[in-house]
Design a protein around this motif. Structure first.
Motif, PDB file in Angstrom:
ATOM      1  N   GLY A   1       0.834  -1.192   0.000  1.00 56.22           N
ATOM      2  CA  GLY A   1       0.000   0.000   0.000  1.00 56.22           C
ATOM      3  C   GLY A   1       0.866   1.238   0.000  1.00 56.22           C
ATOM      4  O   GLY A   1       2.030   1.207  -0.395  1.00 56.22           O
ATOM      5  N   ALA A   2       0.314   2.350   0.451  1.00 50.25           N
ATOM      6  CA  ALA A   2       1.099   3.584   0.578  1.00 50.25           C
ATOM      7  C   ALA A   2       1.884   3.507   1.882  1.00 50.25           C
ATOM      8  O   ALA A   2       1.648   4.258   2.833  1.00 50.25           O
ATOM      9  N   SER A   3       2.853   2.597   1.913  1.00 51.48           N
ATOM     10  CA  SER A   3       3.566   2.292   3.157  1.00 51.48           C
ATOM     11  C   SER A   3       4.580   3.359   3.534  1.00 51.48           C
ATOM     12  O   SER A   3       5.178   3.282   4.610  1.00 51.48           O
ATOM     13  N   GLY A   4       4.790   4.354   2.659  1.00 54.47           N
ATOM     14  CA  GLY A   4       5.624   5.484   3.044  1.00 54.47           C
ATOM     15  C   GLY A   4       4.891   6.484   3.905  1.00 54.47           C
ATOM     16  O   GLY A   4       5.510   7.329   4.559  1.00 54.47           O
ATOM     17  N   ASP A   5       3.549   6.376   3.932  1.00 59.57           N
ATOM     18  CA  ASP A   5       2.728   7.323   4.688  1.00 59.57           C
ATOM     19  C   ASP A   5       2.038   6.698   5.893  1.00 59.57           C
ATOM     20  O   ASP A   5       1.718   7.398   6.857  1.00 59.57           O
ATOM     21  N   TYR A   6       1.758   5.392   5.832  1.00 64.14           N
ATOM     22  CA  TYR A   6       1.090   4.680   6.926  1.00 64.14           C
ATOM     23  C   TYR A   6       1.749   3.318   7.104  1.00 64.14           C
ATOM     24  O   TYR A   6       2.438   2.834   6.193  1.00 64.14           O
ATOM     25  N   PRO A   7       1.554   2.677   8.242  1.00 69.73           N
ATOM     26  CA  PRO A   7       2.064   1.315   8.394  1.00 69.73           C
ATOM     27  C   PRO A   7       1.598   0.438   7.234  1.00 69.73           C
ATOM     28  O   PRO A   7       0.429   0.462   6.846  1.00 69.73           O
ATOM     29  N   GLY A   8       2.520  -0.319   6.667  1.00 70.95           N
ATOM     30  CA  GLY A   8       2.227  -1.105   5.483  1.00 70.95           C
ATOM     31  C   GLY A   8       1.167  -2.164   5.710  1.00 70.95           C
ATOM     32  O   GLY A   8       1.023  -2.713   6.807  1.00 70.95           O
ATOM     33  N   CYS A   9       0.401  -2.446   4.663  1.00 74.59           N
ATOM     34  CA  CYS A   9      -0.622  -3.498   4.667  1.00 74.59           C
ATOM     35  C   CYS A   9      -1.751  -3.236   5.664  1.00 74.59           C
ATOM     36  O   CYS A   9      -2.404  -4.182   6.124  1.00 74.59           O
ATOM     37  N   THR A  10      -1.987  -1.984   5.994  1.00 71.97           N
ATOM     38  CA  THR A  10      -3.130  -1.633   6.835  1.00 71.97           C
ATOM     39  C   THR A  10      -4.226  -1.037   5.965  1.00 71.97           C
ATOM     40  O   THR A  10      -4.001  -0.667   4.808  1.00 71.97           O
ATOM     41  N   ASP A  11      -5.406  -0.937   6.550  1.00 70.12           N
ATOM     42  CA  ASP A  11      -6.512  -0.360   5.798  1.00 70.12           C
ATOM     43  C   ASP A  11      -6.196   1.063   5.352  1.00 70.12           C
ATOM     44  O   ASP A  11      -6.514   1.461   4.214  1.00 70.12           O
ATOM     45  N   LEU A  12      -5.531   1.848   6.211  1.00 68.05           N
ATOM     46  CA  LEU A  12      -5.210   3.230   5.852  1.00 68.05           C
ATOM     47  C   LEU A  12      -4.183   3.305   4.731  1.00 68.05           C
ATOM     48  O   LEU A  12      -4.257   4.187   3.864  1.00 68.05           O
ATOM     49  N   ALA A  13      -3.219   2.394   4.730  1.00 64.53           N
ATOM     50  CA  ALA A  13      -2.206   2.389   3.668  1.00 64.53           C
ATOM     51  C   ALA A  13      -2.839   2.077   2.317  1.00 64.53           C
ATOM     52  O   ALA A  13      -2.483   2.685   1.296  1.00 64.53           O
ATOM     53  N   TYR A  14      -3.788   1.156   2.298  1.00 62.73           N
ATOM     54  CA  TYR A  14      -4.457   0.807   1.039  1.00 62.73           C
ATOM     55  C   TYR A  14      -5.420   1.909   0.593  1.00 62.73           C
ATOM     56  O   TYR A  14      -5.493   2.246  -0.593  1.00 62.73           O
TER      57      TYR A  14
END
Length: 716
Positions: free
Chosen positions: A330-343
């Protein structure tokens, strides 16, 4: 650290980078004072890479080793009331300085260009050798030189007879009274430079903050002002943006143009920008409320591209390039990776393909996680499950808390943690959200992708298949296929493309036998070439290939050394090539890419012709696809791909590391694997066996020490 005590030049040469010509053709109105596109002013040329004000810095855009030459001529002088020690121009003639050469002025930057014999240039040298389209001179320490009977104003008047000077800036008010009206009809534009708000202007002893409150007065002697970035977009104590000030609007009301200093790609910027310098420039020139009239940059290539190529384009603008933006967790540079927020952030940022690296819980639940070891992606070391540790040589020689040692409900209870791959550089990702979001199952991931109207496909990564089947009784292949069926991906209900990725050919062969999904083969090794037999073998089980960045542009000592033909050979065989891993942090890129992720992406797309970028920052890659400079008949120079090896040829050979052994050639033997073993069903009671994997006392002690250190990093 700036070499602020070396005051060898009272006039810092600043070349106006003539990149705004094409930008003026934009149909969107600019909110500058004149209505024209903002100017890009190269501070000392391309000083982000090369020694400030050196010939190569100017040429690359269109301090000095004096202590070694004159070790005994260091002195102390009062400068603006502060005693300063260093080497001062008033103690040297130009003839004295012929053997003193320019080096970098910020010591955190590369030393690879020091020692190349770049001479100190005069104003006349720059004018005659570089022939800038516009010339900006910044005058420092006029009062100091006046105390020593040296007149900068007289020098400038004299120089203007042979050199065209377009702008003159200075932080000293009295300087302008000396020069205004003395240049005749070709008088340059005068720009008053503001320093820190609490600093004192040396001639009036007023703070710059107090002078700022009377812009009408500044207008009496200047046509513009030059201010630090924080005057317009201030930051809080955590390095996040505060609401903008009204300084740009106030300056324009007073009839003053406003220029901004402090732009550099290799320094910390607000976390809001996700380490992306283009986003920072756009916030000053294209925010819908105001636009500054110019930016002073150490990396003019980025400033120019931001203004000319990425301003005034909406999210629905026509795409100029056709490639896939694929996420990494996911957007793992902005949120913890593989979380709902990252996706969710990845979808919002325009990703084409979102990815799920599938892991298995002890009770057989497939879910998304960047690591099979939960200590790498969650705060499990601070949870009640911190004693569920074991050493598994098949995976790692270090102890870990593995996904298959916890049930799905237990995993759901964990707090995710953002990855900080460059903490050794004191660079941390989005600290305010470092533990935000929740871990989601593969089923939730697939539903999320299916609901999105903008997502082209999903990439499901599968590893550790043999170990999980033979040692844990968990069949990842079956779990993935069953979940795809349950969520409607196998019966034609979903239009979202499914791609299965693995580093193991046998795993992809297994998927091919059991489904019709596309498969992607990931080459883990860095390679310099690939054999015909290997390509033919890959085509039997894979629809596309993933390779690392260095398998396209190999590098040594953070310099690109050349370009392989791996992409070309794979594409000729009708195999699309996706490349990883793209990140925004400038330390992740060789110097050739100018500390700018967009320059790097451009080189891989237009220079190497790859079919997709795998990135932790999908917004940067997605925005590049709408790059309006790529739709023109003639591509501007700042949007041309870098030429491999050019920058290396300019580096000091003595500063480079020894040559490394060449990367290997990828052959058929590297591809071929034995078939996957049959799955072994895990007994119902075995789902609770995770707690029986207790390490010895020595292992627990080692783990405790390792995890306590890791915890301290996560909490930073």
């Amino acid at each position: 650290m700036r070499a602020s005590t070396v005051l060898l030049s009272s006039v810092v040469l600043i070349q106006l980078f003539a990149a705004q010509i094409d930008a003026k053709s934009s149909r969107s109105p600019w909110q500058t004072l004149s209505g024209d596109a903002p100017l890009v002013i190269a501070r000392g040329g391309f000083s982000g890479l090369f020694p400030d004000s050196s010939s190569v810095a100017y040429k690359f855009a269109k301090q000095t080793s004096v202590a070694d030459v004159f070790p005994n001529r260091q002195k102390s002088y009062p400068v603006n009331g502060v005693t300063t020690q260093g080497w001062f121009t008033i103690d040297f003639s130009l003839r004295d300085l012929k053997n003193a050469f320019l080096i970098r002025g910020i010591f955190s930057r590369s030393e690879k260009f020091d020692g190349n014999g770049y001479s100190i240039l005069t104003v006349q040298d720059v004018s005659m050798q570089i022939k800038p389209e516009s010339f900006w001179l910044n005058v420092q320490h006029d009062a100091f030189y006046a105390q020593h009977n040296l007149s900068i104003s007289s020098f400038l008047i004299s120089a203007s007879r042979t050199v065209s000077i377009d702008y003159i800036s200075s932080p000293e008010l009295n300087f302008f009274s000396k020069v205004k009206g003395r240049f005749g009809r070709n008088e340059p534009s005068f720009v008053f430079q503001f320093l820190g708000k609490e600093e004192f202007e040396p001639t009036t002893k007023r703070t710059y903050g107090s002078i700022l409150s009377n812009l009408t007065y500044v207008k009496t002697f200047a046509s513009g002002i030059l201010v630090p970035k924080s005057y317009i977009l201030p930051l809080d104590d955590k390095q996040y943006l505060l609401p903008p000030t009204f300084l740009v609007q106030d300056a324009h009301k007073a009839g003053l143009q406003l220029y901004v200093s402090g732009f550099a790609n290799d320094v910390d910027i607000a976390y809001n920008y996700s380490f992306d310098p283009v986003s920072e420039y756009l916030s000053f020139v294209d925010n819908g409320y105001f636009s500054v009239d110019g930016v002073l940059s150490d990396f003019p290539i980025t400033a120019s591209a931001s203004i000319d190529c990425f301003s005034h384009i909406g999210r629905n603008a026509r795409k100029q390039m056709d490639f896939l933006v694929i996420t990494k967790n996911g957007a793992s540079g902005d949120y913890p990776g593989c979380t709902d927020l990252a996706y969710e952030k990845a979808i919002q940022d325009g990703a084409d393909v979102i990815d799920c690296s599938v892991k298995m819980s002890s009770d057989g639940k497939p879910f998304c996680s960047s690591s099979i070891d939960l200590t790498q992606s969650t705060m499990v070391i601070q949870s009640p499950f911190r004693n569920r540790s074991t050493i598994i040589p098949d995976i790692s020689s270090d102890p870990g808390i593995y996904t298959f040692n916890l049930t799905w409900p237990e995993i759901q209870s964990l707090t995710p943690a953002i990855m900080n791959p460059y903490r050794s550089y004191n660079m941390f990702r989005n600290p305010n959200e470092k533990n935000s979001g929740r871990i989601i199952s593969l089923s939730e991931f697939l539903h999320l992708a299916n609901k999105s109207t903008s997502i082209y496909g999903v990439l499901i990564s599968v590893e550790y298949v043999v170990y999980l089947r033979e040692k844990q009784g968990l069949d990842v292949v079956k779990a993935v296929l069953d979940t795809l069926t349950e969520t409607g991906y196998s019966n034609g209900t979903s239009t979202t493309k499914v791609m299965i990725q693995s580093t193991h050919s046998s795993v992809l062969v297994d998927f091919k036998k059991k489904s019709k999904y596309e498969t992607v083969y990931k080459v883990e090794e860095t390679i310099r070439d690939i054999s015909d037999s290997a390509i033919e073998d890959i085509k039997k089980f894979a629809n596309a290939v993933v390779i690392g960045k260095s398998s396209v542009f190999p590098d040594v000592g953070s310099f690109v050394t050349g370009q392989t033909n791996v992409v070309e050979r794979l594409r000729k065989s009708k195999l699309p090539v996706y490349v990883e891993l793209f990140q925004n942090e400038f330390v992740s890129q060789p110097y050739d890419f100018c500390s700018d992720a967009t320059v790097e992406i451009n080189t891989y797309i237009t220079g190497a012709g790859i079919n997709g970028t795998i990135t932790e920052f999908p917004l940067t890659a997605s925005r590049y696809k709408r790059n309006q400079c790529l739709g023109r008949k003639k591509t501007p120079s700042y949007m041309s791909p870098i030429k491999p090896g050019i920058l290396l040829s300019l580096a000091n050979p003595r500063s480079l590391p020894p040559a490394e052994a060449p990367y290997p050639v990828f052959t058929e033997d590297d591809v071929t694997e034995s078939p996957q073993p049959p799955g072994t069903e895990k007994s119902p009671s075995s789902s609770t066996n995770a707690q029986t994997h207790r390490p010895s006392g020595q292992t627990r002690l080692t783990l405790s020490l390792r995890l306590s250190v890791f915890a301290s990093f996560l909490l930073l």
